[in-house]
Design a protein around this motif. Structure first.
Motif, PDB file in Angstrom:
ATOM      1  N   UNK A  74       6.153  18.286 -36.077  1.00 25.88           N
ATOM      2  CA  UNK A  74       7.203  18.650 -35.122  1.00 25.88           C
ATOM      3  C   UNK A  74       6.878  18.083 -33.740  1.00 25.88           C
ATOM      4  N   UNK A  75       7.921  17.716 -32.995  1.00 33.84           N
ATOM      5  CA  UNK A  75       7.738  17.131 -31.664  1.00 33.84           C
ATOM      6  C   UNK A  75       7.920  18.164 -30.558  1.00 33.84           C
ATOM      7  N   UNK A  76       8.281  19.399 -30.923  1.00 33.62           N
ATOM      8  CA  UNK A  76       8.478  20.427 -29.897  1.00 33.62           C
ATOM      9  C   UNK A  76       9.744  20.203 -29.081  1.00 33.62           C
ATOM     10  N   UNK A  77      10.708  19.482 -29.639  1.00 34.88           N
ATOM     11  CA  UNK A  77      11.980  19.215 -28.965  1.00 34.88           C
ATOM     12  C   UNK A  77      13.110  19.502 -29.933  1.00 34.88           C
ATOM     13  N   UNK A  78      14.296  19.758 -29.360  1.00 40.75           N
ATOM     14  CA  UNK A  78      15.476  20.012 -30.173  1.00 40.75           C
ATOM     15  C   UNK A  78      16.630  19.120 -29.752  1.00 40.75           C
ATOM     16  N   UNK A  79      17.460  18.787 -30.731  1.00 41.91           N
ATOM     17  CA  UNK A  79      18.759  18.177 -30.454  1.00 41.91           C
ATOM     18  C   UNK A  79      19.822  19.245 -30.661  1.00 41.91           C
ATOM     19  N   UNK A  80      21.042  18.984 -30.240  1.00 40.68           N
ATOM     20  CA  UNK A  80      22.149  19.917 -30.405  1.00 40.68           C
ATOM     21  C   UNK A  80      23.145  19.343 -31.398  1.00 40.68           C
ATOM     22  N   UNK A  81      23.503  20.161 -32.387  1.00 41.97           N
ATOM     23  CA  UNK A  81      24.468  19.721 -33.394  1.00 41.97           C
ATOM     24  C   UNK A  81      25.778  19.350 -32.699  1.00 41.97           C
ATOM     25  N   UNK A  82      26.352  18.196 -32.990  1.00 41.65           N
ATOM     26  CA  UNK A  82      27.514  17.734 -32.209  1.00 41.65           C
ATOM     27  C   UNK A  82      28.783  18.552 -32.411  1.00 41.65           C
ATOM     28  N   UNK A  83      28.870  19.315 -33.514  1.00 46.92           N
ATOM     29  CA  UNK A  83      30.078  20.118 -33.733  1.00 46.92           C
ATOM     30  C   UNK A  83      29.824  21.610 -33.598  1.00 46.92           C
ATOM     31  N   UNK A  84      28.679  22.098 -34.091  1.00 40.64           N
ATOM     32  CA  UNK A  84      28.407  23.541 -34.033  1.00 40.64           C
ATOM     33  C   UNK A  84      27.633  23.947 -32.788  1.00 40.64           C
ATOM     34  N   UNK A  85      26.934  22.997 -32.136  1.00 30.62           N
ATOM     35  CA  UNK A  85      26.101  23.316 -30.984  1.00 30.62           C
ATOM     36  C   UNK A  85      24.773  23.924 -31.349  1.00 30.62           C
ATOM     37  N   UNK A  86      24.494  24.106 -32.633  1.00 28.16           N
ATOM     38  CA  UNK A  86      23.234  24.680 -33.101  1.00 28.16           C
ATOM     39  C   UNK A  86      22.055  23.781 -32.728  1.00 28.16           C
ATOM     40  N   UNK A  87      20.913  24.415 -32.399  1.00 26.62           N
ATOM     41  CA  UNK A  87      19.700  23.648 -32.107  1.00 26.62           C
ATOM     42  C   UNK A  87      19.117  23.087 -33.409  1.00 26.62           C
ATOM     43  N   UNK A  88      18.735  21.807 -33.334  1.00 24.93           N
ATOM     44  CA  UNK A  88      18.185  21.109 -34.498  1.00 24.93           C
ATOM     45  C   UNK A  88      16.814  20.565 -34.119  1.00 24.93           C
ATOM     46  N   UNK A  89      15.719  21.022 -34.765  1.00 30.28           N
ATOM     47  CA  UNK A  89      14.371  20.573 -34.381  1.00 30.28           C
ATOM     48  C   UNK A  89      14.143  19.090 -34.703  1.00 30.28           C
ATOM     49  N   UNK A  90      13.364  18.428 -33.834  1.00 36.23           N
ATOM     50  CA  UNK A  90      13.019  17.018 -34.025  1.00 36.23           C
ATOM     51  C   UNK A  90      11.620  16.915 -34.616  1.00 36.23           C
ATOM     52  N   UNK A  91      11.496  16.052 -35.649  1.00 41.48           N
ATOM     53  CA  UNK A  91      10.222  15.782 -36.293  1.00 41.48           C
ATOM     54  C   UNK A  91       9.978  14.275 -36.286  1.00 41.48           C
ATOM     55  N   UNK A  92       8.709  13.899 -36.211  1.00 42.70           N
ATOM     56  CA  UNK A  92       8.346  12.508 -36.484  1.00 42.70           C
ATOM     57  C   UNK A  92       7.951  12.446 -37.952  1.00 42.70           C
TER      58      UNK A  92
END
Length: 841
Positions: free
Chosen positions: A306-324
């Motif tokens: 895990x990178x300790x960062x999140x993206x936002x789902x473009x339609x629901x706005x839900x947080x999506x964790x970022x992984x390498x």
């Protein structure tokens, strides 16, 4: 007059000397004749032929010789794919310059090819390592550079640590190993030269549908490699701000199932995280030790952090964790993947390994069985669920609805993407064609002017290790720009697939002062190409691409280089592919020295259909040799009697037990005596029926059944004694047809037998025989006769004979009659034209 005994070495030497002396296979353009260009993939000069070579080139030669006898103007050339790593490796190991090793091997292999009697136009021979060949390759590259189709950039590449060079993705196997060295490849950033094959992706894909003469398996592999897909590219914004993450998906219907995002190790966000997290930094270094080919990545254990960062789902706005993750490649797409573990198996495996949620957003269509996501991803198209407001939509409707939403809300755009990537053509090795550019003192690229071409590779360079000696050669490195300013030469050389991508066209124009001339328009495209299926993606795709480049430069006509393609099967022994490492090789030269070239050729053609694997069999090789002895013996006995009559004095067929000889049944009416007109007529009918089969199978390239029919023809000829004028005339006709039918397969012995028959000219220049249909209709057929289901003999009856007529013939057959005498016939079961079963009590 034929000698009594068949001596293949003498027969073959005599034929080959004649063909060489008379330049029998040298051809020129002839607008009044239909051309036929037959080409087998040119060999790498490794030093000795192997059985795969012999099979490949025999198939091509049989096709060429057959087409020549059908009256076509046939071109069959040969040359040498002479650059490459094995020569460098030999130079390093043996302290021999690559050029010396290569030219010595060419001389040895050419002698072997000539010993096999292949009908090559040797006037067109070239080696791709000669400056008079690669100067035009350099000239053409400069045209591509000028048009923007060739360029240089930093790229993530496959690095072979053993061969110390870059490998194309196509040169890395599914285990992530180099195609030659077998070493596990590494991922590196290297400045590389590329040619824009992606500019031709759609044309290359569309053109596959026009390749009617290609195997479907090869066409499928090329379609998959080009990999056209329709999808949507759109953005995930970052939680906390920053540059949005753009992704591409072909499955927008699964968007509501995204539970994490996976980034390539080289992605800027992963590199940013690595500056603060030592574990991420170490993981990125581990990823660099893996290759960049998709096949290798697919087989890797799925790893990530895990990178300790999140993206936002473009339609629901839900947080999506970022992984390498190690399964995402920076060179493919955007280097970021939206992960839908419920509906993508790779994403599912990663999610299960790292405890990430799996969400169902697609269900099977009504009436189809449900799928347990605990056991794996459901990847099929279905009906959307848990995807409000898009629930209940099939794939097409969901694709359109969600794509429209992404265009509106996430800077989305519908796009066509290709799996194909631009062709990396530079290699960090010595023994290759120099890339014709120089660099000024500011590092700017300049094409070497045409009048200074070729940039010649110094063939006497000394190796001090695996690194290219060009990098240490001041004489090679020093150059001047046209204005006299100092410059430095490029030390990378071309991938050897560049040379083999246009060689087929150069054969058309021997001695031309340009890359190609008008002769190419006469000969191209190649009518029949022969080679291994292992080249389906690499060589064959590159050659199709290069042909389109040459077409667009006005050098050739047409869009495709090869009209028909035959991919021969492997040669096996003990069930495994022949190889030195397996210890199961057979040296072709040993077989030729023992049995002769015609035996080798006959066995190769008879043992299996061309596209199938060929299992080596020592007994079958000896059987092929015995068949040629039988053929020779039959001619040596019969030819002296064809014009003068009399008895043969042979007392029957000489048996040599090759598995093909006839049974000389004295009661068979086909063994008719003097003046027996029906015996001659029956022989002619049989010969012409077999000829019809042979012609059909030559057209289908089923050469094994061509040889089988020729063996049957010899059987039939042996049964008729030359003791009447009609018999002798029928024998002469049949013997001439047999020689012609076997000529493409066994050209040396048939060259001699044709002359022994006193026929005009050479058999290679004779007109191919066509069957006489009026002779092919069988008036009488051999019929098996059973009594109570047991075979008791064979009779001849009219083709349309009924059961009673066949029974009458059976009653006249002594061997069958004794099983019927004194018994009552209860039933007659007739298989018309084949069999009668007589039921008695």
């Amino acid at each position: 007059m034929l000698e009594k005994h068949y001596r293949p070495q003498e027969v073959e030497r005599e034929a080959q000397e004649y063909w060489r002396r008379e330049c029998c296979f040298n051809v020129t353009e002839d607008a009044g004749r239909e051309k036929f260009y037959c080409l087998s993939m040119l060999p790498y000069p490794s030093g000795r032929l192997h059985m795969g070579h012999v099979r490949n080139y025999t198939i091509g030669d049989v096709i060429s010789r057959h087409q020549r006898m059908r009256g076509k103007n046939v071109l069959q050339p040969m040359g040498w794919d002479a650059f490459g790593l094995p020569a460098e490796n030999a130079a390093i190991q043996n302290n021999v310059p690559p050029a010396e090793w290569t030219y010595r091997n060419i001389a040895a292999m050419k002698k072997q090819l000539q010993r096999l009697g292949f009908a090559y136009d040797w006037e067109r021979e070239f080696a791709t390592c000669r400056p008079d060949y690669y100067r035009f390759e350099q000239w053409f590259f400069n045209r591509l550079l000028h048009k923007g189709l060739a360029y240089k950039k930093m790229a993530q590449v496959n690095w072979d640590p053993v061969e110390q060079t870059v490998l194309a993705n196509e040169q890395v196997d599914s285990e992530g190993r180099g195609w030659r060295s077998g070493a596990v490849v590494e991922r590196r950033e290297v400045s590389q030269w590329f040619i824009r094959i992606t500019d031709y992706a759609e044309e290359l894909l569309a053109g596959i549908d026009q390749l009617d003469g290609w195997p479907e398996s090869v066409k499928t592999m090329q379609r998959n490699w080009i990999g056209r897909s329709e999808g949507v590219e759109f953005a995930f914004s970052l939680d906390g701000g920053g540059e949005p993450l753009r992704v591409y998906t072909t499955r927008p219907d699964t968007l509501m199932g995204v539970t994490y995002m996976a980034l390539a190790a080289e992605h800027p966000l992963a590199l940013r995280a690595a500056r603060k997290d030592a574990a991420v930094a170490a993981f990125i270094q581990e990823c660099k030790r893996a290759g960049t080919s998709e096949a290798a990545v697919e087989k890797m254990q799925k790893k990530g952090l895990p990178l300790g960062m999140n993206a936002l789902h473009p339609l629901s706005g839900e947080k999506v964790p970022l992984w390498v993750a190690n399964f995402v490649l920076a060179g493919y797409g955007t280097g970021a993947v939206m992960a839908v573990p419920g509906h993508d198996q790779r994403d599912w495996e990663f999610a299960r390994a790292h405890g990430l949620p799996v969400r169902r957003v697609i269900r099977p269509a009504d009436g189809e069985p449900d799928v347990d996501l605990a056991a794996g991803a459901f990847e099929a198209h279905g009906i959307t669920c848990n995807s409000a407001p898009f629930d209940g939509l099939d794939f097409d409707r969901a694709f359109d609805a969600i794509a429209d939403a992404l265009v509106e809300k996430a800077a989305g755009e519908r796009r066509v993407n290709y799996r194909l990537r631009d062709w990396g053509v530079s290699r960090q090795r010595f023994w290759g064609c120099p890339i014709p550019v120089v660099y000024d003192e500011a590092g700017k690229v300049h094409a070497v002017p045409d009048e200074q071409l070729p940039v010649v590779l110094p063939e006497d360079a000394e190796f001090l290790g695996v690194q290219s000696p060009l990098r240490e050669s001041e004489e090679f490195l020093r150059a001047r720009l046209p204005d006299g300013a100092p410059a430095t030469r490029e030390t990378d050389t071309f991938d050897t697939f560049v040379e083999s991508s246009w060689y087929y066209a150069r054969y058309c124009c021997p001695g031309a002062g340009a890359m190609l001339d008008e002769r190419a328009r006469y000969w191209l495209p190649v009518d029949q190409y022969v080679g291994g299926i292992e080249h389906a993606v690499l060589h064959l795709l590159y050659a199709r691409f290069f042909h389109k480049l040459m077409r667009d430069a006005g050098l050739v006509d047409g869009a495709e280089p090869f009209t028909r393609l035959l991919t021969q099967g492997m040669v096996l022994k003990d069930g495994a592919k022949m190889s030195k490492s397996a210890g199961n090789t057979v040296d072709p030269q040993d077989m030729i020295d023992r049995f002769g070239a015609d035996t080798a050729r006959l066995f190769i053609m008879f043992a299996a259909p061309p596209e199938s694997a060929l299992e080596w069999n020592d007994d079958a090789v000896a059987g092929s040799h015995r068949f040629l002895h039988r053929l020779w013996n039959m001619f040596s006995r019969t030819v002296p009697l064809l014009d003068g009559g009399g008895e043969s004095g042979s007392g029957g067929v000489e048996s040599e037990n090759d598995g093909t000889e006839s049974r000389n049944d004295g009661g068979d009416p086909r063994n008719g005596g003097a003046g027996d007109e029906s015996a001659a007529a029956r022989l002619r009918g049989e010969v012409h029926r077999l000829l019809a089969r042979i012609n059909r199978d030559y057209r289908r390239h089923q050469f094994n059944t061509v040889v089988a029919a020729a063996m049957e023809m010899l059987n039939a000829l042996e049964k008729l004694p030359p003791d009447s004028a009609r018999n002798r005339a029928a024998l002469r006709e049949g013997m001439e047809i047999l020689v012609q039918a076997l000529s493409p397969v066994a050209p040396h012995i048939t060259h001699k037998l044709w002359r022994a028959l006193g026929c005009a000219g050479d058999v290679i220049d004779s007109s191919w025989p066509e069957p006489d249909e009026s002779l092919m209709a069988r008036r009488r057929l051999p019929m098996a006769v059973q009594v109570n289901g047991k075979l008791r003999g064979q009779v001849e009856a009219a083709a349309a004979a009924g059961a009673d007529e066949v029974l009458a013939e059976a009653m006249r057959h002594a061997g069958i009659h004794r099983h019927l005498a004194g018994k009552t016939v209860r039933k007659k079961i007739l298989v018309p034209g084949r069999l009668l079963n007589i039921v008695v009590d």
